[in-house]
Write a protein that holds these residues in place. Structure first.
Motif, PDB file in Angstrom:
ATOM      1  N   UNK A   1      36.317  29.120 -26.088  1.00 39.37           N
ATOM      2  CA  UNK A   1      35.673  29.865 -27.160  1.00 39.37           C
ATOM      3  C   UNK A   1      34.722  30.873 -26.531  1.00 39.37           C
ATOM      4  N   UNK A   2      34.779  32.098 -27.002  1.00 37.91           N
ATOM      5  CA  UNK A   2      33.985  33.173 -26.420  1.00 37.91           C
ATOM      6  C   UNK A   2      32.499  33.079 -26.723  1.00 37.91           C
ATOM      7  N   UNK A   3      31.706  33.881 -26.012  1.00 38.71           N
ATOM      8  CA  UNK A   3      30.255  33.858 -26.191  1.00 38.71           C
ATOM      9  C   UNK A   3      29.844  34.306 -27.591  1.00 38.71           C
ATOM     10  N   UNK A   4      28.870  33.612 -28.149  1.00 37.44           N
ATOM     11  CA  UNK A   4      28.341  33.977 -29.453  1.00 37.44           C
ATOM     12  C   UNK A   4      29.204  33.608 -30.638  1.00 37.44           C
ATOM     13  N   UNK A   5      30.284  32.885 -30.436  1.00 35.44           N
ATOM     14  CA  UNK A   5      31.192  32.566 -31.536  1.00 35.44           C
ATOM     15  C   UNK A   5      30.886  31.251 -32.228  1.00 35.44           C
ATOM     16  N   UNK A   6      30.254  30.327 -31.558  1.00 44.79           N
ATOM     17  CA  UNK A   6      29.976  29.016 -32.135  1.00 44.79           C
ATOM     18  C   UNK A   6      28.675  29.058 -32.932  1.00 44.79           C
ATOM     19  N   UNK A   7      28.698  28.449 -34.123  1.00 47.03           N
ATOM     20  CA  UNK A   7      27.483  28.330 -34.942  1.00 47.03           C
ATOM     21  C   UNK A   7      27.174  26.853 -35.129  1.00 47.03           C
ATOM     22  N   UNK A   8      25.907  26.498 -34.946  1.00 47.25           N
ATOM     23  CA  UNK A   8      25.456  25.125 -35.156  1.00 47.25           C
ATOM     24  C   UNK A   8      24.238  25.185 -36.067  1.00 47.25           C
ATOM     25  N   UNK A   9      24.315  24.502 -37.207  1.00 48.41           N
ATOM     26  CA  UNK A   9      23.213  24.518 -38.179  1.00 48.41           C
ATOM     27  C   UNK A   9      22.943  23.108 -38.675  1.00 48.41           C
ATOM     28  N   UNK A  10      21.705  22.674 -38.760  1.00 51.14           N
ATOM     29  CA  UNK A  10      20.504  23.360 -38.289  1.00 51.14           C
ATOM     30  C   UNK A  10      20.386  23.248 -36.770  1.00 51.14           C
ATOM     31  N   UNK A  11      19.731  24.209 -36.160  1.00 52.19           N
ATOM     32  CA  UNK A  11      19.646  24.279 -34.707  1.00 52.19           C
ATOM     33  C   UNK A  11      18.675  23.277 -34.104  1.00 52.19           C
ATOM     34  N   UNK A  12      17.715  22.790 -34.853  1.00 53.47           N
ATOM     35  CA  UNK A  12      16.694  21.902 -34.322  1.00 53.47           C
ATOM     36  C   UNK A  12      17.172  20.526 -33.895  1.00 53.47           C
ATOM     37  N   UNK A  13      18.400  20.155 -34.250  1.00 51.74           N
ATOM     38  CA  UNK A  13      18.923  18.831 -33.905  1.00 51.74           C
ATOM     39  C   UNK A  13      19.783  18.853 -32.640  1.00 51.74           C
ATOM     40  N   UNK A  14      20.023  20.053 -32.098  1.00 49.21           N
ATOM     41  CA  UNK A  14      20.920  20.198 -30.959  1.00 49.21           C
ATOM     42  C   UNK A  14      20.320  21.103 -29.885  1.00 49.21           C
ATOM     43  N   UNK A  15      20.914  21.025 -28.726  1.00 45.10           N
ATOM     44  CA  UNK A  15      20.659  21.953 -27.633  1.00 45.10           C
ATOM     45  C   UNK A  15      22.023  22.475 -27.217  1.00 45.10           C
ATOM     46  N   UNK A  16      22.228  23.785 -27.250  1.00 44.14           N
ATOM     47  CA  UNK A  16      23.545  24.359 -26.972  1.00 44.14           C
ATOM     48  C   UNK A  16      23.485  25.202 -25.700  1.00 44.14           C
ATOM     49  N   UNK A  17      24.396  24.913 -24.779  1.00 42.84           N
ATOM     50  CA  UNK A  17      24.535  25.693 -23.542  1.00 42.84           C
ATOM     51  C   UNK A  17      25.934  26.282 -23.506  1.00 42.84           C
ATOM     52  N   UNK A  18      26.036  27.508 -22.961  1.00 41.72           N
ATOM     53  CA  UNK A  18      27.329  28.185 -22.864  1.00 41.72           C
ATOM     54  C   UNK A  18      27.535  28.708 -21.446  1.00 41.72           C
ATOM     55  N   UNK A  19      28.744  28.503 -20.929  1.00 39.88           N
ATOM     56  CA  UNK A  19      29.115  29.078 -19.643  1.00 39.88           C
ATOM     57  C   UNK A  19      30.628  29.097 -19.533  1.00 39.88           C
ATOM     58  N   UNK A  20      31.178  30.258 -19.199  1.00 37.27           N
ATOM     59  CA  UNK A  20      32.606  30.417 -18.890  1.00 37.27           C
ATOM     60  C   UNK A  20      33.524  29.836 -19.970  1.00 37.27           C
TER      61      UNK A  20
END
Length: 81
Positions: free
Chosen positions: A30-49
């Protein structure tokens, strides 16, 4: 940790998941900026490659939205215990 390979997984079969605090959902292809997680306060999201690591840091319920080509976006409801 659960690996979700978007190129080889039929997302229509995945409507909801359950994780303990500290669990990780790894979403591949999945490309950069395509994933949405709501609400954000319950998660930590990291993206690479083209790989997202969604770490669940607090109990609750989140909606993870994955865009689909030519179809409506797919939402996975995740319960964090």
């Amino acid at each position: 940790m659960y690996d979700l390979h978007l190129q080889t997984t039929e997302l229509s079969f995945i409507k909801s998941m359950c994780f303990a605090v500290g669990g990780i959902l790894r979403i591949r292809s999945l490309g950069p900026g395509q994933l949405k997680v709501e609400p954000q306060g319950l998660t930590s999201v990291d993206y690479e490659a083209a790989v997202y690591d969604v770490r669940f840091v607090r109990p609750g319920t989140v909606a993870i939205t994955i865009p689909q080509d030519q179809q409506e976006d797919h939402v996975i409801t995740v319960v964090i215990r």
